[in-house]
Motif scaffolding. Structure first.
Motif, mmCIF file in Angstrom:
data_model
loop_
_atom_site.group_PDB
_atom_site.id
_atom_site.type_symbol
_atom_site.label_atom_id
_atom_site.label_comp_id
_atom_site.label_asym_id
_atom_site.label_seq_id
_atom_site.Cartn_x
_atom_site.Cartn_y
_atom_site.Cartn_z
ATOM 1 N N HIS A 103 105.371 43.594 -40.660
ATOM 2 C CA HIS A 103 106.733 44.063 -40.877
ATOM 3 C C HIS A 103 107.499 43.051 -41.729
ATOM 4 O O HIS A 103 107.446 41.859 -41.470
ATOM 5 C CB HIS A 103 107.442 44.243 -39.528
ATOM 6 N N ILE A 104 108.197 43.550 -42.749
ATOM 7 C CA ILE A 104 109.067 42.723 -43.585
ATOM 8 C C ILE A 104 110.410 43.438 -43.675
ATOM 9 O O ILE A 104 110.464 44.665 -43.809
ATOM 10 C CB ILE A 104 108.497 42.524 -45.010
ATOM 11 N N LEU B 73 108.747 47.476 -52.600
ATOM 12 C CA LEU B 73 108.125 48.385 -51.639
ATOM 13 C C LEU B 73 106.710 48.760 -52.082
ATOM 14 O O LEU B 73 105.795 48.855 -51.265
ATOM 15 C CB LEU B 73 108.984 49.635 -51.444
ATOM 16 N N LYS B 74 106.545 48.955 -53.381
ATOM 17 C CA LYS B 74 105.208 49.259 -53.922
ATOM 18 C C LYS B 74 104.249 48.105 -53.629
ATOM 19 O O LYS B 74 103.123 48.310 -53.187
ATOM 20 C CB LYS B 74 105.305 49.498 -55.430
ATOM 21 N N TYR C 187 105.120 48.101 -42.082
ATOM 22 C CA TYR C 187 106.508 48.494 -41.809
ATOM 23 C C TYR C 187 107.466 47.675 -42.667
ATOM 24 O O TYR C 187 107.302 46.467 -42.791
ATOM 25 C CB TYR C 187 106.859 48.270 -40.330
ATOM 26 N N VAL C 188 108.465 48.356 -43.214
ATOM 27 C CA VAL C 188 109.493 47.692 -44.008
ATOM 28 C C VAL C 188 110.848 48.219 -43.537
ATOM 29 O O VAL C 188 111.032 49.424 -43.373
ATOM 30 C CB VAL C 188 109.318 47.973 -45.516
#
Length: 103
Positions: free
Chosen positions: A28-29, A62-63, A72-73
């Motif tokens: 997750h970021i 995001l890519k 997860y973002v």
């Protein structure tokens, strides 16, 4: 503007990959979008141009997150305080978010 975005793309990719290449990939970021209007002022763009550049940069990040396997973002892109801005600016940002949602 295209030349700038190409350079931004390369820089973002190097930063992201460099920061995590020696460690396990995080699951997750989270990102906090801030400074689009300051960016626009610095580069002599309209406020809309600053918001557009911010969203294009977010799409690139995001890519890259997807490419490296981040599951997860979280993106904090618009606070309640932002609704106090001019109605046309708020509308433009909402339209950008809608546009990206559809892509």
């Amino acid at each position: 503007m295209t030349k700038f975005l190409g350079g931004l793309n390369c820089t973002l990719r190097k930063l992201l990959f460099g920061a995590i290449s020696t460690r396990p990939i995080p699951q997750h970021i989270a990102f906090i979008m801030d400074g689009n209007r300051r960016f626009a002022k610095k580069w002599k763009l309209t406020e809309d141009g600053g918001h557009k550049a911010g969203f294009l940069a977010l799409m690139l990040v995001l890519k890259y997150c997807c490419e490296i396997g981040v599951k997860y973002v979280t993106v904090y892109a618009f606070s309640l305080d932002n609704f106090n801005r001019r109605p046309d600016e708020v509308q433009y940002v909402m339209e950008l978010m809608q546009e990206k949602k559809l892509v």
